[in-house]
Design a protein around this motif. Structure first.
Motif, PDB file in Angstrom:
ATOM      1  N   ARG A  26       0.873  -1.233  -0.227  1.00  0.00           N
ATOM      2  CA  ARG A  26      -0.026  -0.111   0.001  1.00  0.00           C
ATOM      3  C   ARG A  26       0.927   1.230  -0.114  1.00  0.00           C
ATOM      4  NH1 ARG A  26      -3.629  -1.770  -2.246  1.00  0.00           N
ATOM      5  NH2 ARG A  26      -5.195  -3.132  -1.501  1.00  0.00           N
ATOM      6  N   VAL A  27       1.902   1.091  -0.019  1.00  0.00           N
ATOM      7  CA  VAL A  27       3.109   2.295   0.072  1.00  0.00           C
ATOM      8  C   VAL A  27       4.230   2.199  -0.946  1.00  0.00           C
ATOM      9  CG1 VAL A  27       4.731   3.700   1.409  1.00  0.00           C
ATOM     10  CG2 VAL A  27       2.786   2.593   2.561  1.00  0.00           C
ATOM     11  N   GLY A  28       4.281   3.302  -1.689  1.00  0.00           N
ATOM     12  CA  GLY A  28       5.395   3.561  -2.569  1.00  0.00           C
ATOM     13  C   GLY A  28       6.155   4.756  -2.694  1.00  0.00           C
ATOM     14  N   ARG A  29       6.932   4.963  -3.853  1.00  0.00           N
ATOM     15  CA  ARG A  29       7.480   6.041  -3.983  1.00  0.00           C
ATOM     16  C   ARG A  29       7.309   6.741  -5.183  1.00  0.00           C
ATOM     17  NH1 ARG A  29       9.667   2.784  -0.964  1.00  0.00           N
ATOM     18  NH2 ARG A  29      10.319   1.423  -2.631  1.00  0.00           N
ATOM     19  N   LEU A  30       6.736   7.904  -5.353  1.00  0.00           N
ATOM     20  CA  LEU A  30       6.343   8.627  -6.420  1.00  0.00           C
ATOM     21  C   LEU A  30       7.419   9.495  -7.023  1.00  0.00           C
ATOM     22  CD1 LEU A  30       3.992   9.296  -8.656  1.00  0.00           C
ATOM     23  CD2 LEU A  30       3.648  11.319  -6.953  1.00  0.00           C
ATOM     24  N   ILE A  43       4.075   7.529  -1.114  1.00  0.00           N
ATOM     25  CA  ILE A  43       2.446   7.876  -1.232  1.00  0.00           C
ATOM     26  C   ILE A  43       1.634   6.589  -0.863  1.00  0.00           C
ATOM     27  CG2 ILE A  43       2.469   9.417  -3.136  1.00  0.00           C
ATOM     28  CD1 ILE A  43       1.944   7.166  -5.127  1.00  0.00           C
ATOM     29  N   ASN A  44       0.539   6.486  -0.422  1.00  0.00           N
ATOM     30  CA  ASN A  44      -0.239   5.284   0.005  1.00  0.00           C
ATOM     31  C   ASN A  44      -0.965   5.375  -1.470  1.00  0.00           C
ATOM     32  OD1 ASN A  44      -0.159   7.063   2.814  1.00  0.00           O
ATOM     33  ND2 ASN A  44      -0.204   4.944   3.193  1.00  0.00           N
ATOM     34  N   TYR A  45      -1.490   4.255  -1.747  1.00  0.00           N
ATOM     35  CA  TYR A  45      -1.821   3.923  -2.889  1.00  0.00           C
ATOM     36  C   TYR A  45      -2.704   2.713  -3.418  1.00  0.00           C
ATOM     37  CZ  TYR A  45       1.147   0.324  -4.374  1.00  0.00           C
ATOM     38  OH  TYR A  45       1.944  -1.057  -3.999  1.00  0.00           O
ATOM     39  N   THR A  46      -3.584   2.850  -4.195  1.00  0.00           N
ATOM     40  CA  THR A  46      -4.433   1.392  -4.379  1.00  0.00           C
ATOM     41  C   THR A  46      -4.246   1.336  -5.903  1.00  0.00           C
ATOM     42  OG1 THR A  46      -6.316   0.165  -3.963  1.00  0.00           O
ATOM     43  CG2 THR A  46      -6.571   2.432  -4.742  1.00  0.00           C
ATOM     44  N   VAL A  47      -4.371   0.014  -6.373  1.00  0.00           N
ATOM     45  CA  VAL A  47      -4.430  -0.567  -7.799  1.00  0.00           C
ATOM     46  C   VAL A  47      -5.848  -0.317  -8.186  1.00  0.00           C
ATOM     47  CG1 VAL A  47      -4.288  -2.205  -9.491  1.00  0.00           C
ATOM     48  CG2 VAL A  47      -2.298  -1.639  -7.778  1.00  0.00           C
ATOM     49  N   VAL A  53      -3.935   4.772  -8.017  1.00  0.00           N
ATOM     50  CA  VAL A  53      -4.608   6.006  -7.784  1.00  0.00           C
ATOM     51  C   VAL A  53      -4.205   6.050  -6.270  1.00  0.00           C
ATOM     52  CG1 VAL A  53      -6.875   6.988  -6.870  1.00  0.00           C
ATOM     53  CG2 VAL A  53      -6.803   5.441  -8.865  1.00  0.00           C
ATOM     54  N   PHE A  54      -3.855   7.459  -6.031  1.00  0.00           N
ATOM     55  CA  PHE A  54      -3.426   8.058  -4.795  1.00  0.00           C
ATOM     56  C   PHE A  54      -4.193   9.385  -4.432  1.00  0.00           C
ATOM     57  CE2 PHE A  54      -0.466  10.088  -7.308  1.00  0.00           C
ATOM     58  CZ  PHE A  54      -0.121  11.118  -6.783  1.00  0.00           C
ATOM     59  N   ARG A  55      -4.237   9.632  -3.043  1.00  0.00           N
ATOM     60  CA  ARG A  55      -4.859  10.995  -2.864  1.00  0.00           C
ATOM     61  C   ARG A  55      -3.777  11.883  -1.805  1.00  0.00           C
ATOM     62  NH1 ARG A  55      -9.637   9.504   1.111  1.00  0.00           N
ATOM     63  NH2 ARG A  55      -9.820  11.794   1.498  1.00  0.00           N
ATOM     64  N   THR A  56      -3.928  13.075  -2.100  1.00  0.00           N
ATOM     65  CA  THR A  56      -3.086  13.710  -1.681  1.00  0.00           C
ATOM     66  C   THR A  56      -3.707  15.259  -1.239  1.00  0.00           C
ATOM     67  OG1 THR A  56      -0.549  14.754  -1.814  1.00  0.00           O
ATOM     68  CG2 THR A  56      -2.093  14.970  -3.645  1.00  0.00           C
ATOM     69  N   GLY A  57      -2.882  16.066  -0.651  1.00  0.00           N
ATOM     70  CA  GLY A  57      -3.344  17.484  -0.170  1.00  0.00           C
ATOM     71  C   GLY A  57      -2.834  18.580  -1.555  1.00  0.00           C
ATOM     72  N   THR A  58      -3.110  19.794  -1.065  1.00  0.00           N
ATOM     73  CA  THR A  58      -2.682  20.600  -2.232  1.00  0.00           C
ATOM     74  C   THR A  58      -1.246  21.110  -1.767  1.00  0.00           C
ATOM     75  OG1 THR A  58      -4.817  21.743  -2.380  1.00  0.00           O
ATOM     76  CG2 THR A  58      -2.910  23.167  -2.968  1.00  0.00           C
ATOM     77  N   ALA A 108     -15.001   4.940  -2.601  1.00  0.00           N
ATOM     78  CA  ALA A 108     -14.962   3.696  -2.157  1.00  0.00           C
ATOM     79  C   ALA A 108     -13.790   2.868  -2.395  1.00  0.00           C
ATOM     80  CB  ALA A 108     -15.827   2.885  -3.293  1.00  0.00           C
ATOM     81  N   LEU A 109     -12.664   3.458  -2.745  1.00  0.00           N
ATOM     82  CA  LEU A 109     -11.183   2.816  -3.000  1.00  0.00           C
ATOM     83  C   LEU A 109     -10.500   2.875  -1.500  1.00  0.00           C
ATOM     84  CD1 LEU A 109      -9.772   4.511  -6.011  1.00  0.00           C
ATOM     85  CD2 LEU A 109     -10.841   2.190  -5.896  1.00  0.00           C
ATOM     86  N   PRO A 110      -9.530   1.581  -1.252  1.00  0.00           N
ATOM     87  CA  PRO A 110      -9.155   1.748   0.123  1.00  0.00           C
ATOM     88  C   PRO A 110      -7.979   2.590   0.218  1.00  0.00           C
ATOM     89  CG  PRO A 110      -8.551  -0.425  -1.270  1.00  0.00           C
ATOM     90  CD  PRO A 110      -9.794   0.394  -1.843  1.00  0.00           C
ATOM     91  N   LEU A 111      -8.097   3.976   0.252  1.00  0.00           N
ATOM     92  CA  LEU A 111      -6.945   4.822   0.228  1.00  0.00           C
ATOM     93  C   LEU A 111      -6.707   5.153   1.697  1.00  0.00           C
ATOM     94  CD1 LEU A 111      -7.454   6.606  -3.232  1.00  0.00           C
ATOM     95  CD2 LEU A 111      -5.369   5.141  -2.493  1.00  0.00           C
TER      96      LEU A 111
END
Length: 156
Positions: A26-30, A43-47, A53-58, A108-111
């Motif tokens: 669930r964790v990778g490097r962007l 980043i925390n991500y999901t396939v 897909v990952f989520r982040t702030g501004t 709905a994604l596990p992020l």
């Protein structure tokens, strides 16, 4: 270096195995291009449907990921019991999720980001390419040389 050590060659992974491995972590490097240099962010991500897909702030990570340049993402793992490691690299052009149905579906994604704070932006990376390797971790003594462990002189 001990040249007598024989190491099995790395196994090149097919794309499906790369995706399976990406799903297992669930964790990778962007890796992004930031101004005049590369930079890397965890980043925390999901396939999701052949994309990441990952989520982040501004901020810097979001701005760099959505710039004109493509990104790379690297994820790896090791089985401590067998000593077998793997590494997967994905390349693509990151795009923001903006369509209302995409944004709603993304909830709905596990992020689950590790860091608290607003993470209102969802970013998708469709893979232009994906590659991976699996290999046996080399024993540390393989890299021993007669000079290993020698302390530098006081002049340094």
């Amino acid at each position: 270096m001990n040249n007598d050590a024989v190491q099995a060659p790395a196994e090149v992974l097919d794309p499906q195995e790369c995706w399976n491995l990406l799903r297992s972590v669930r964790v990778g490097r962007l890796a992004v291009w930031l101004g005049d240099r590369p930079d890397i962010f965890p980043i925390n991500y999901t396939v999701d449907h052949g994309t990441v897909v990952f989520r982040t702030g501004t901020g810097t990570k979001l701005d760099a990921a959505l710039s004109e340049f493509p990104v790379a993402m690297e994820v790896d793992g090791v089985n401590e019991d067998t000593g077998v490691a793997w590494s997967v690299v994905l390349h693509g052009k990151a795009v923001p999720l903006k369509a209302p149905e995409d944004v709603v579906d993304s909830f709905a994604l596990p992020l689950f980001p590790w860091q608290a704070g607003r993470k209102d932006h969802f970013v998708r990376i469709p893979a232009d390419s994906i590659s991976g390797r699996r290999f046996t971790v080399t024993a540390p003594l393989t890299w021993w040389t007669p000079y290993s462990g020698i302390k530098p002189s006081s002049v340094e």
